[in-house]
Scaffold this motif. Structure first.
Motif, short mmCIF file in Angstrom:
data_model
loop_
_atom_site.label_atom_id
_atom_site.label_comp_id
_atom_site.label_asym_id
_atom_site.label_seq_id
_atom_site.Cartn_x
_atom_site.Cartn_y
_atom_site.Cartn_z
N ILE A 25 0.85 -1.20 0.00
CA ILE A 25 0.00 0.00 0.00
C ILE A 25 0.88 1.24 0.00
N TRP A 26 0.51 2.21 -0.84
CA TRP A 26 1.13 3.53 -0.83
C TRP A 26 0.02 4.50 -0.44
N PRO A 27 0.01 5.00 0.81
CA PRO A 27 -1.13 5.75 1.33
C PRO A 27 -1.20 7.21 0.90
N ALA A 28 -0.14 7.73 0.29
CA ALA A 28 -0.13 9.14 -0.11
C ALA A 28 0.53 9.27 -1.47
N ALA A 29 -0.07 8.63 -2.47
CA ALA A 29 0.47 8.61 -3.83
C ALA A 29 -0.38 9.48 -4.75
N GLY A 30 0.24 9.94 -5.83
CA GLY A 30 -0.52 10.74 -6.78
C GLY A 30 0.35 11.28 -7.88
N VAL A 31 -0.25 12.07 -8.76
CA VAL A 31 0.50 12.67 -9.86
C VAL A 31 1.31 13.84 -9.31
N PRO A 32 2.51 14.08 -9.87
CA PRO A 32 3.34 15.18 -9.35
C PRO A 32 2.72 16.55 -9.57
N THR A 59 4.53 10.00 -2.67
CA THR A 59 4.97 8.97 -3.62
C THR A 59 4.42 9.31 -4.99
N ASP A 60 5.31 9.60 -5.92
CA ASP A 60 4.92 9.77 -7.31
C ASP A 60 4.28 8.45 -7.76
N TYR A 61 3.07 8.52 -8.31
CA TYR A 61 2.37 7.28 -8.69
C TYR A 61 3.23 6.39 -9.57
N ARG A 62 4.10 7.01 -10.40
CA ARG A 62 4.94 6.23 -11.30
C ARG A 62 5.94 5.38 -10.54
#
Length: 409
Positions: A112-119, A385-388
Protein backbone atom coordinates in the motif's frame (compact mmCIF):
# COMPACT_ATOMS: atom_id res chain seq x y z
CA UNK A 1 -4.38 -0.79 -32.01
CA UNK A 2 -7.14 -1.98 -29.76
CA UNK A 3 -10.26 -3.42 -31.30
CA UNK A 4 -13.51 -2.91 -29.43
CA UNK A 5 -16.50 -5.25 -29.24
CA UNK A 6 -19.17 -3.04 -27.71
CA UNK A 7 -22.35 -3.86 -25.82
CA UNK A 8 -24.29 -4.02 -29.10
CA UNK A 9 -21.64 -5.98 -30.92
CA UNK A 10 -20.25 -3.07 -32.93
CA UNK A 11 -16.68 -3.69 -33.99
CA UNK A 12 -14.54 -0.64 -34.56
CA UNK A 13 -10.87 0.23 -34.71
CA UNK A 14 -9.09 2.31 -32.11
CA UNK A 15 -6.62 4.80 -33.58
CA UNK A 16 -2.90 4.88 -32.87
CA UNK A 17 -0.11 6.67 -34.67
CA UNK A 18 2.24 3.71 -34.91
CA UNK A 19 2.16 1.38 -37.92
CA UNK A 20 1.28 -2.26 -37.31
CA UNK A 21 3.21 -5.31 -38.47
CA UNK A 22 1.39 -7.75 -40.72
CA UNK A 23 -0.69 -10.13 -38.59
CA UNK A 24 -2.88 -11.59 -41.30
CA UNK A 25 -2.08 -15.24 -40.64
CA UNK A 26 -2.19 -14.90 -36.89
CA UNK A 27 -3.09 -18.03 -34.91
CA UNK A 28 -3.20 -18.63 -31.19
CA UNK A 29 0.11 -19.50 -29.60
CA UNK A 30 0.84 -22.80 -27.92
CA UNK A 31 -0.09 -22.27 -24.24
CA UNK A 32 3.13 -24.01 -23.18
CA UNK A 33 5.13 -21.33 -24.95
CA UNK A 34 3.50 -18.50 -22.98
CA UNK A 35 3.01 -20.10 -19.54
CA UNK A 36 5.56 -17.89 -17.82
CA UNK A 37 4.20 -14.59 -19.15
CA UNK A 38 3.19 -12.39 -16.18
CA UNK A 39 -0.25 -10.77 -15.92
CA UNK A 40 -0.86 -7.23 -14.64
CA UNK A 41 -4.49 -6.22 -14.01
CA UNK A 42 -5.12 -2.49 -13.56
CA UNK A 43 -8.27 -1.53 -11.64
CA UNK A 44 -8.95 2.20 -11.94
CA UNK A 45 -11.32 3.78 -9.43
CA UNK A 46 -12.56 6.66 -11.56
CA UNK A 47 -13.90 9.74 -9.85
CA UNK A 48 -11.23 10.28 -7.20
CA UNK A 49 -11.54 7.81 -4.34
CA UNK A 50 -11.25 9.33 -0.86
CA UNK A 51 -8.11 7.52 0.28
CA UNK A 52 -8.47 8.74 3.86
CA UNK A 53 -11.95 7.24 4.09
CA UNK A 54 -10.73 3.99 2.56
CA UNK A 55 -7.59 3.90 4.74
CA UNK A 56 -7.81 6.04 7.88
CA UNK A 57 -5.08 6.95 10.39
CA UNK A 58 -7.61 6.24 13.12
CA UNK A 59 -5.60 7.56 16.07
CA UNK A 60 -4.19 10.66 14.34
CA UNK A 61 -5.38 13.64 16.37
CA UNK A 62 -5.36 16.02 13.40
CA UNK A 63 -7.45 13.55 11.44
CA UNK A 64 -10.03 12.90 14.14
CA UNK A 65 -10.42 16.61 14.89
CA UNK A 66 -10.81 17.71 11.26
CA UNK A 67 -12.76 14.78 9.78
CA UNK A 68 -16.41 14.16 10.62
CA UNK A 69 -16.97 10.69 12.14
CA UNK A 70 -19.10 9.35 9.27
CA UNK A 71 -16.20 9.84 6.81
CA UNK A 72 -13.48 8.02 8.71
CA UNK A 73 -12.77 4.55 10.06
CA UNK A 74 -12.55 4.39 13.84
CA UNK A 75 -10.26 2.35 16.07
CA UNK A 76 -13.20 0.94 18.01
CA UNK A 77 -16.98 0.95 18.16
CA UNK A 78 -19.59 0.57 15.42
CA UNK A 79 -17.40 2.23 12.78
CA UNK A 80 -14.22 0.35 13.63
CA UNK A 81 -12.10 -0.36 10.58
CA UNK A 82 -9.90 -3.34 9.78
CA UNK A 83 -6.63 -2.97 11.69
CA UNK A 84 -3.55 -3.40 9.51
CA UNK A 85 -0.59 -2.98 11.90
CA UNK A 86 1.16 -1.40 8.94
CA UNK A 87 3.62 0.95 10.66
CA UNK A 88 4.62 1.70 14.24
CA UNK A 89 3.05 4.76 15.80
CA UNK A 90 -0.11 5.07 13.69
CA UNK A 91 -3.18 2.86 13.79
CA UNK A 92 -4.16 2.58 10.12
CA UNK A 93 -7.61 1.09 9.56
CA UNK A 94 -9.11 -0.11 6.29
CA UNK A 95 -12.78 0.59 5.69
CA UNK A 96 -14.93 -2.03 7.49
CA UNK A 97 -16.40 -3.00 4.11
CA UNK A 98 -12.96 -4.10 2.90
CA UNK A 99 -12.53 -7.16 5.13
CA UNK A 100 -11.38 -9.43 2.30
CA UNK A 101 -8.73 -6.91 1.24
CA UNK A 102 -7.54 -6.61 4.83
CA UNK A 103 -7.22 -10.40 4.85
CA UNK A 104 -4.95 -10.29 1.79
CA UNK A 105 -2.78 -7.71 3.58
CA UNK A 106 -2.50 -9.93 6.65
CA UNK A 107 -1.48 -12.85 4.43
CA UNK A 108 1.49 -10.75 3.31
CA UNK A 109 0.30 -10.42 -0.30
CA UNK A 110 -0.43 -6.70 -0.49
CA UNK A 111 1.52 -3.42 -0.68
CA UNK A 112 0.00 0.00 0.00
CA UNK A 113 1.13 3.53 -0.83
CA UNK A 114 -1.13 5.75 1.33
CA UNK A 115 -0.13 9.14 -0.11
CA UNK A 116 0.47 8.61 -3.83
CA UNK A 117 -0.52 10.74 -6.78
CA UNK A 118 0.50 12.67 -9.86
CA UNK A 119 3.34 15.18 -9.35
CA UNK A 120 1.43 18.04 -11.00
CA UNK A 121 -0.92 19.87 -8.62
CA UNK A 122 -4.25 19.28 -10.35
CA UNK A 123 -7.76 18.59 -9.18
CA UNK A 124 -9.18 18.00 -12.65
CA UNK A 125 -10.51 14.48 -13.31
CA UNK A 126 -9.72 14.72 -17.02
CA UNK A 127 -6.22 16.08 -16.52
CA UNK A 128 -5.19 13.69 -13.74
CA UNK A 129 -6.59 10.63 -15.52
CA UNK A 130 -4.86 11.62 -18.75
CA UNK A 131 -1.52 12.13 -16.96
CA UNK A 132 -1.80 8.68 -15.38
CA UNK A 133 -2.99 7.02 -18.58
CA UNK A 134 -0.03 8.21 -20.63
CA UNK A 135 2.43 7.72 -17.78
CA UNK A 136 3.35 11.40 -17.55
CA UNK A 137 4.56 13.62 -14.73
CA UNK A 138 2.44 16.55 -15.85
CA UNK A 139 -0.08 17.52 -18.49
CA UNK A 140 1.43 18.36 -21.89
CA UNK A 141 4.58 16.36 -21.25
CA UNK A 142 5.80 14.41 -24.29
CA UNK A 143 4.68 10.80 -24.47
CA UNK A 144 4.66 8.00 -27.01
CA UNK A 145 1.73 6.84 -29.09
CA UNK A 146 0.62 4.25 -26.58
CA UNK A 147 -0.67 4.31 -23.01
CA UNK A 148 1.84 3.15 -20.42
CA UNK A 149 0.19 -0.23 -19.86
CA UNK A 150 -0.10 -0.95 -23.60
CA UNK A 151 3.57 -0.11 -24.12
CA UNK A 152 4.64 -2.29 -21.21
CA UNK A 153 2.47 -5.20 -22.39
CA UNK A 154 3.89 -5.05 -25.92
CA UNK A 155 7.45 -5.01 -24.56
CA UNK A 156 6.84 -7.76 -21.99
CA UNK A 157 4.32 -10.13 -23.59
CA UNK A 158 5.06 -13.11 -25.75
CA UNK A 159 3.84 -14.04 -29.21
CA UNK A 160 0.19 -14.43 -28.21
CA UNK A 161 -2.37 -12.58 -30.34
CA UNK A 162 -4.24 -11.16 -27.32
CA UNK A 163 -1.70 -9.43 -25.10
CA UNK A 164 -3.87 -6.62 -23.71
CA UNK A 165 -7.54 -6.70 -22.72
CA UNK A 166 -10.00 -4.04 -21.58
CA UNK A 167 -12.70 -5.91 -19.68
CA UNK A 168 -15.35 -3.41 -20.72
CA UNK A 169 -16.76 -1.92 -23.90
CA UNK A 170 -14.11 0.74 -24.35
CA UNK A 171 -10.35 1.01 -24.43
CA UNK A 172 -8.97 3.10 -21.57
CA UNK A 173 -6.09 5.52 -22.16
CA UNK A 174 -3.66 3.10 -20.49
CA UNK A 175 -4.31 0.57 -23.29
CA UNK A 176 -4.47 2.91 -26.28
CA UNK A 177 -2.06 1.73 -28.96
CA UNK A 178 -2.01 -1.91 -27.89
CA UNK A 179 -1.35 -3.63 -31.20
CA UNK A 180 -2.68 -6.95 -29.93
CA UNK A 181 -5.50 -5.66 -27.76
CA UNK A 182 -9.24 -6.19 -27.44
CA UNK A 183 -12.04 -4.55 -25.48
CA UNK A 184 -14.54 -7.25 -24.51
CA UNK A 185 -17.05 -6.73 -21.66
CA UNK A 186 -18.33 -10.32 -21.68
CA UNK A 187 -17.78 -13.71 -23.28
CA UNK A 188 -21.16 -15.09 -22.22
CA UNK A 189 -22.50 -15.20 -25.78
CA UNK A 190 -19.23 -15.78 -27.56
CA UNK A 191 -17.55 -13.33 -29.89
CA UNK A 192 -19.67 -13.64 -33.01
CA UNK A 193 -19.67 -10.52 -35.18
CA UNK A 194 -22.84 -8.54 -35.95
CA UNK A 195 -24.75 -10.44 -38.60
CA UNK A 196 -23.21 -13.80 -37.78
CA UNK A 197 -21.18 -15.52 -40.49
CA UNK A 198 -22.45 -13.08 -43.10
CA UNK A 199 -21.34 -10.12 -41.01
CA UNK A 200 -17.94 -11.70 -40.43
CA UNK A 201 -17.53 -12.33 -44.16
CA UNK A 202 -18.40 -8.71 -44.91
CA UNK A 203 -15.89 -7.38 -42.39
CA UNK A 204 -13.20 -9.69 -43.76
CA UNK A 205 -13.94 -8.54 -47.31
CA UNK A 206 -13.83 -4.91 -46.19
CA UNK A 207 -10.35 -5.28 -44.68
CA UNK A 208 -8.84 -7.89 -47.02
CA UNK A 209 -7.56 -5.62 -49.76
CA UNK A 210 -7.31 -2.41 -47.78
CA UNK A 211 -3.99 -0.94 -46.70
CA UNK A 212 -2.89 1.08 -43.72
CA UNK A 213 -2.98 0.72 -39.94
CA UNK A 214 -6.77 0.57 -39.60
CA UNK A 215 -7.02 -2.27 -42.12
CA UNK A 216 -4.19 -4.15 -40.40
CA UNK A 217 -5.95 -3.68 -37.06
CA UNK A 218 -9.17 -4.99 -38.55
CA UNK A 219 -7.52 -8.13 -39.90
CA UNK A 220 -5.64 -8.84 -36.70
CA UNK A 221 -8.69 -8.22 -34.50
CA UNK A 222 -10.89 -10.53 -36.57
CA UNK A 223 -8.26 -13.25 -36.25
CA UNK A 224 -7.94 -12.65 -32.50
CA UNK A 225 -11.68 -12.67 -31.93
CA UNK A 226 -12.16 -15.81 -34.00
CA UNK A 227 -9.33 -17.59 -32.21
CA UNK A 228 -10.60 -16.63 -28.76
CA UNK A 229 -14.17 -17.60 -29.70
CA UNK A 230 -12.98 -21.08 -30.75
CA UNK A 231 -11.51 -21.64 -27.29
CA UNK A 232 -14.82 -21.05 -25.49
CA UNK A 233 -16.43 -24.28 -24.25
CA UNK A 234 -19.77 -25.07 -25.92
CA UNK A 235 -22.50 -27.66 -25.51
CA UNK A 236 -23.76 -30.00 -28.22
CA UNK A 237 -26.02 -27.25 -29.57
CA UNK A 238 -23.08 -24.89 -29.97
CA UNK A 239 -24.09 -22.63 -27.10
CA UNK A 240 -21.32 -21.06 -25.01
CA UNK A 241 -21.13 -22.62 -21.56
CA UNK A 242 -21.11 -20.29 -18.54
CA UNK A 243 -17.69 -19.52 -17.10
CA UNK A 244 -16.98 -21.62 -13.99
CA UNK A 245 -14.58 -19.69 -11.73
CA UNK A 246 -12.06 -21.67 -9.73
CA UNK A 247 -11.96 -22.16 -5.97
CA UNK A 248 -15.60 -21.23 -5.41
CA UNK A 249 -15.10 -17.62 -6.53
CA UNK A 250 -18.39 -15.74 -6.87
CA UNK A 251 -18.41 -12.58 -8.98
CA UNK A 252 -22.19 -12.14 -8.75
CA UNK A 253 -22.30 -9.83 -5.71
CA UNK A 254 -20.00 -7.37 -7.52
CA UNK A 255 -22.53 -6.95 -10.38
CA UNK A 256 -21.12 -5.37 -13.57
CA UNK A 257 -17.71 -4.85 -11.98
CA UNK A 258 -17.63 -8.53 -11.15
CA UNK A 259 -18.61 -9.49 -14.70
CA UNK A 260 -15.72 -7.46 -16.09
CA UNK A 261 -13.27 -9.09 -13.67
CA UNK A 262 -14.65 -12.53 -14.55
CA UNK A 263 -14.03 -11.80 -18.25
CA UNK A 264 -10.41 -10.94 -17.48
CA UNK A 265 -9.96 -14.13 -15.46
CA UNK A 266 -11.59 -16.23 -18.17
CA UNK A 267 -9.37 -14.81 -20.93
CA UNK A 268 -6.32 -15.24 -18.70
CA UNK A 269 -7.09 -18.94 -18.46
CA UNK A 270 -8.01 -19.38 -22.12
CA UNK A 271 -5.08 -17.35 -23.42
CA UNK A 272 -1.96 -17.70 -21.25
CA UNK A 273 -0.21 -14.98 -23.21
CA UNK A 274 -2.51 -12.26 -21.87
CA UNK A 275 -0.12 -9.80 -20.24
CA UNK A 276 -2.17 -6.74 -19.28
CA UNK A 277 -5.82 -6.06 -18.51
CA UNK A 278 -7.79 -3.04 -17.33
CA UNK A 279 -11.14 -2.70 -15.57
CA UNK A 280 -12.80 0.47 -14.27
CA UNK A 281 -15.00 0.96 -11.23
CA UNK A 282 -16.60 4.41 -11.19
CA UNK A 283 -18.75 6.27 -8.70
CA UNK A 284 -16.07 7.74 -6.42
CA UNK A 285 -16.78 11.45 -7.03
CA UNK A 286 -18.45 11.96 -3.66
CA UNK A 287 -19.08 15.70 -3.33
CA UNK A 288 -22.27 15.08 -1.35
CA UNK A 289 -23.78 12.34 0.78
CA UNK A 290 -20.50 10.50 0.80
CA UNK A 291 -21.03 8.13 3.74
CA UNK A 292 -23.59 5.79 2.19
CA UNK A 293 -22.34 6.06 -1.38
CA UNK A 294 -18.76 5.39 -0.37
CA UNK A 295 -19.72 2.39 1.75
CA UNK A 296 -21.51 0.85 -1.25
CA UNK A 297 -18.55 1.41 -3.55
CA UNK A 298 -16.08 -0.12 -1.10
CA UNK A 299 -18.25 -3.19 -0.66
CA UNK A 300 -18.48 -3.58 -4.43
CA UNK A 301 -14.70 -3.23 -4.78
CA UNK A 302 -14.08 -5.69 -1.95
CA UNK A 303 -16.46 -8.33 -3.35
CA UNK A 304 -15.08 -8.11 -6.86
CA UNK A 305 -11.41 -8.24 -5.88
CA UNK A 306 -12.04 -11.05 -3.38
CA UNK A 307 -13.62 -13.12 -6.16
CA UNK A 308 -10.75 -12.37 -8.54
CA UNK A 309 -8.18 -13.26 -5.90
CA UNK A 310 -9.86 -16.61 -5.24
CA UNK A 311 -10.28 -17.35 -8.94
CA UNK A 312 -6.66 -16.65 -9.86
CA UNK A 313 -5.05 -18.12 -6.77
CA UNK A 314 -3.98 -21.33 -8.55
CA UNK A 315 -3.02 -19.71 -11.87
CA UNK A 316 0.29 -21.31 -12.96
CA UNK A 317 1.87 -17.94 -13.75
CA UNK A 318 2.39 -14.82 -11.70
CA UNK A 319 -0.28 -12.13 -11.59
CA UNK A 320 -0.69 -8.79 -9.84
CA UNK A 321 -3.69 -6.50 -9.37
CA UNK A 322 -2.81 -2.78 -9.23
CA UNK A 323 -5.53 -0.45 -7.88
CA UNK A 324 -5.41 3.32 -8.27
CA UNK A 325 -7.53 6.46 -8.58
CA UNK A 326 -6.69 9.79 -10.20
CA UNK A 327 -6.45 11.66 -6.89
CA UNK A 328 -7.70 11.66 -3.32
CA UNK A 329 -10.02 14.11 -1.60
CA UNK A 330 -9.87 17.00 0.87
CA UNK A 331 -9.15 16.38 4.53
CA UNK A 332 -12.17 18.40 5.70
CA UNK A 333 -15.68 17.49 4.64
CA UNK A 334 -17.84 20.06 2.88
CA UNK A 335 -21.30 21.28 3.91
CA UNK A 336 -23.00 18.59 1.79
CA UNK A 337 -21.55 15.70 3.77
CA UNK A 338 -19.00 14.97 1.07
CA UNK A 339 -15.42 15.79 0.18
CA UNK A 340 -14.07 17.86 -2.69
CA UNK A 341 -11.20 17.05 -5.03
CA UNK A 342 -7.88 16.69 -3.23
CA UNK A 343 -4.35 15.56 -4.03
CA UNK A 344 -2.77 12.38 -2.65
CA UNK A 345 -4.75 9.14 -2.61
CA UNK A 346 -4.25 5.45 -1.90
CA UNK A 347 -2.59 3.07 -4.37
CA UNK A 348 -2.41 -0.62 -3.51
CA UNK A 349 -1.41 -3.86 -5.18
CA UNK A 350 -1.63 -7.56 -4.41
CA UNK A 351 -0.72 -10.72 -6.23
CA UNK A 352 -0.11 -14.43 -6.37
CA UNK A 353 0.20 -17.34 -8.77
CA UNK A 354 3.31 -19.02 -10.06
CA UNK A 355 5.90 -20.55 -7.77
CA UNK A 356 6.91 -17.58 -5.60
CA UNK A 357 5.04 -15.20 -3.38
CA UNK A 358 4.21 -11.54 -3.78
CA UNK A 359 7.55 -9.87 -3.09
CA UNK A 360 6.15 -6.51 -1.97
CA UNK A 361 3.98 -8.02 0.74
CA UNK A 362 3.21 -5.66 3.64
CA UNK A 363 5.21 -2.82 2.12
CA UNK A 364 3.72 0.50 3.23
CA UNK A 365 4.70 3.76 1.55
CA UNK A 366 5.66 7.01 3.30
CA UNK A 367 2.98 8.93 5.17
CA UNK A 368 3.43 12.73 5.49
CA UNK A 369 0.97 13.23 8.35
CA UNK A 370 -1.92 15.68 8.58
CA UNK A 371 -0.54 18.48 10.72
CA UNK A 372 -1.11 21.99 9.40
CA UNK A 373 2.47 22.35 8.20
CA UNK A 374 2.39 18.96 6.44
CA UNK A 375 -0.71 19.62 4.35
CA UNK A 376 -0.51 20.78 0.74
CA UNK A 377 -1.98 24.28 0.43
CA UNK A 378 -3.22 23.81 3.99
CA UNK A 379 -6.10 21.55 2.90
CA UNK A 380 -4.84 18.37 1.21
CA UNK A 381 -2.90 15.24 2.02
CA UNK A 382 0.47 15.85 0.39
CA UNK A 383 1.78 13.55 -2.35
CA UNK A 384 4.85 11.75 -1.00
CA UNK A 385 4.97 8.97 -3.62
CA UNK A 386 4.92 9.77 -7.31
CA UNK A 387 2.37 7.28 -8.69
CA UNK A 388 4.94 6.23 -11.30
CA UNK A 389 7.34 5.09 -8.59
CA UNK A 390 4.65 2.90 -7.02
CA UNK A 391 3.78 1.47 -10.44
CA UNK A 392 7.46 0.86 -11.22
CA UNK A 393 7.89 -1.14 -8.03
CA UNK A 394 4.83 -3.25 -8.82
CA UNK A 395 5.98 -4.00 -12.38
CA UNK A 396 9.57 -4.72 -11.32
CA UNK A 397 8.37 -7.21 -8.72
CA UNK A 398 5.98 -8.90 -11.14
CA UNK A 399 8.37 -9.18 -14.09
CA UNK A 400 12.00 -8.87 -12.95
CA UNK A 401 14.29 -7.98 -15.82
CA UNK A 402 11.48 -6.88 -18.15
CA UNK A 403 11.49 -3.33 -19.53
CA UNK A 404 10.06 -0.90 -16.99
CA UNK A 405 7.34 1.68 -17.70
CA UNK A 406 7.72 5.48 -17.89
CA UNK A 407 11.38 5.52 -18.95
CA UNK A 408 13.34 7.77 -16.61
CA UNK A 409 10.60 10.40 -16.19
Amino acid sequence: MTMLLGRRGLLRAGLAATALPGLRGMAFADPAATREVPLLILVFLRGGMDGMHFLSPADDRDFTELRIPTLRNAAEGDRAGERLDAVPGTDFRLHPGAAALAGIWREGRMAIWPAAGVPQPTRSHFEAQSIMGWGQGRSGEAHGHAGWLAAWAEATGGAAPVVALSGQDRAVTELIGARRGLAVPSLARGLEMPGGEFGTAMLEALHRQARGPVAEAGRSALASLRGLDRLLPRNAAGQVQPYAPANGADYGPAAEFGRSLATVAQVARLQPGLTAAAVDLGGWDTHDGQAGRFDNRVRMLNRGLAALDADLRDLPRRWTVLVTSEFGRRLRANRSGGTDHGRAGTVFAFGGGGTRGFGLGRQFGPWPGLSADALEDGVDLRVTTDYREAFRQVVAELAPGAPGPFGNG
